[in-house]
Design a protein around this motif. Structure first.
Motif, short mmCIF file in Angstrom:
data_model
loop_
_atom_site.label_atom_id
_atom_site.label_comp_id
_atom_site.label_asym_id
_atom_site.label_seq_id
_atom_site.Cartn_x
_atom_site.Cartn_y
_atom_site.Cartn_z
N ASP A 103 0.65 -1.27 -0.17
CA ASP A 103 0.06 0.00 -0.10
C ASP A 103 0.85 1.35 0.01
O ASP A 103 0.46 2.35 -0.32
CB ASP A 103 -0.82 0.06 1.12
N VAL A 104 2.11 1.03 0.37
CA VAL A 104 2.97 2.27 0.69
C VAL A 104 4.34 1.84 0.13
O VAL A 104 5.00 0.75 0.64
CB VAL A 104 3.09 2.82 1.86
N PRO A 129 -3.78 0.22 -6.06
CA PRO A 129 -4.51 1.28 -6.34
C PRO A 129 -4.79 2.33 -5.13
O PRO A 129 -5.09 1.57 -4.35
CB PRO A 129 -5.65 1.00 -7.06
N GLY A 130 -4.48 3.68 -5.43
CA GLY A 130 -4.62 4.32 -4.10
C GLY A 130 -3.30 4.38 -3.40
O GLY A 130 -3.40 5.17 -2.20
N ARG A 185 -1.44 6.00 -12.93
CA ARG A 185 -1.21 7.39 -12.80
C ARG A 185 -0.74 7.66 -11.52
O ARG A 185 -1.31 7.29 -10.56
CB ARG A 185 -2.48 8.43 -13.40
N PHE A 186 0.05 9.02 -11.20
CA PHE A 186 0.27 9.43 -10.28
C PHE A 186 -0.30 10.78 -9.90
O PHE A 186 -0.22 11.82 -11.08
CB PHE A 186 1.86 9.41 -9.72
N ARG A 257 0.43 10.10 -4.67
CA ARG A 257 -0.41 9.00 -4.82
C ARG A 257 -0.69 8.42 -6.20
O ARG A 257 -0.84 9.07 -7.08
CB ARG A 257 -1.86 9.44 -4.02
N ARG A 258 -0.71 7.08 -6.24
CA ARG A 258 -1.11 6.42 -7.39
C ARG A 258 -2.51 6.24 -7.52
O ARG A 258 -3.29 5.87 -6.59
CB ARG A 258 -0.44 4.86 -7.37
N SER A 259 -3.08 6.58 -8.67
CA SER A 259 -4.48 6.16 -8.91
C SER A 259 -4.87 4.88 -9.00
O SER A 259 -3.99 4.11 -9.14
CB SER A 259 -4.89 7.06 -10.09
#
Length: 259
Positions: A103-104, A129-130, A185-186, A257-259
């Motif tokens: 997640d990170v 994602p996210g 996307r970021f 953040r990653r989309s």
């Protein structure tokens, strides 16, 4: 700094792994908390983890931490210090984890060594994602007079780009983060700084600065001259001449953040 010079500097730490583990500071817990706060879960990769300075803070915060480090000597120190952490050989350009498995992704004083043209897509691959990508840097607070003097005396090999708050903001504003286009996307990067400090003596601060990449790759005669110059300066200042003192620092964070 060209690719060959970057490779030389980034590979210099293994020879000083024990000193790095002893003298380099950890990261302000408030900074690490801010870096991971928007993430969708608690699975955190410490990428370019070194001897585990950041990994230890992640463990203390209760995350599911995994560490990846390319240098065998640094990785051995990390495993010795944090035997309960999953610690893997690998790099930002070749991460030994499955797709969308964290997640990170955090990098402590390491992101500037990454070849982001290769590492960017690889980081996007392992992020859910996210998920969050964040770089953290410990910088010296040169708003304090004696610290500003130390930066002048030390030279750029010991205290260089990204090592003070203003230079960190300028350097990371130009940093090549993963591209906005493509399937992963970021968003726009965010910058924040958090108060920090490290208890040092004159001798231990000299030892800390001697673990900087610019110092490690110096010819021995130049390195000893730089150490002597720094030691003489610290001995001349009332704040640092006698016993322990707190080195005023900030932990600076760049987050996206990653989309």
């Amino acid at each position: 700094m060209d690719q060959d010079e970057r490779r030389l500097h980034s590979s210099s730490f293994g020879a000083a792994a024990v000193a790095y583990a002893e003298h380099r500071p950890n990261y302000a817990q408030t900074a690490v908390s801010w870096a991971i706060e928007p993430a969708p879960g608690t699975r955190v990769l410490d990428l370019g983890a070194g001897t585990g300075k950041l990994t230890g803070t992640l463990v203390a915060l209760g995350t599911e931490a995994v560490a990846v480090e390319p240098d065998p000597a640094m990785l051995a120190e990390l495993r010795r210090a944090l035997p309960g952490v999953r610690a893997l050989a690998g790099s930002a350009e070749e991460i030994p984890l499955p797709d969308a498995s964290v997640d990170v992704v955090l990098a402590g004083n390491a992101m500037h060594w990454f070849d982001m043209a290769v590492a960017g897509p690889e980081i996007a691959r392992v992020l859910a994602p996210g998920g969050i990508l964040a770089g953290l840097w410990n910088v010296m607070d040169d708003q304090v007079d004696w610290v500003a003097g130390l930066a002048r005396v030390s030279g750029s090999a010991a205290i260089g780009p990204r090592d003070t708050p203003a230079s960190w903001r300028a350097e990371t504003a130009r940093m090549h983060l993963p591209p906005a286009g493509g399937p992963a996307r970021f968003g726009s990067p965010e910058q924040q700084v958090f108060a920090h400090g490290q208890r040092r003596t004159a001798d231990s601060l000299v030892a800390t600065l001697a673990t900087r990449a610019g110092m490690l790759v110096m010819p021995e005669q130049e390195r000893e001259a730089a150490r002597a110059r720094i030691r003489a300066y610290l001995g001349s200042r009332p704040e640092t001449a006698h016993g322990e003192f707190t080195l005023p620092m900030q932990t600076a964070v760049l987050r996206v953040r990653r989309s």
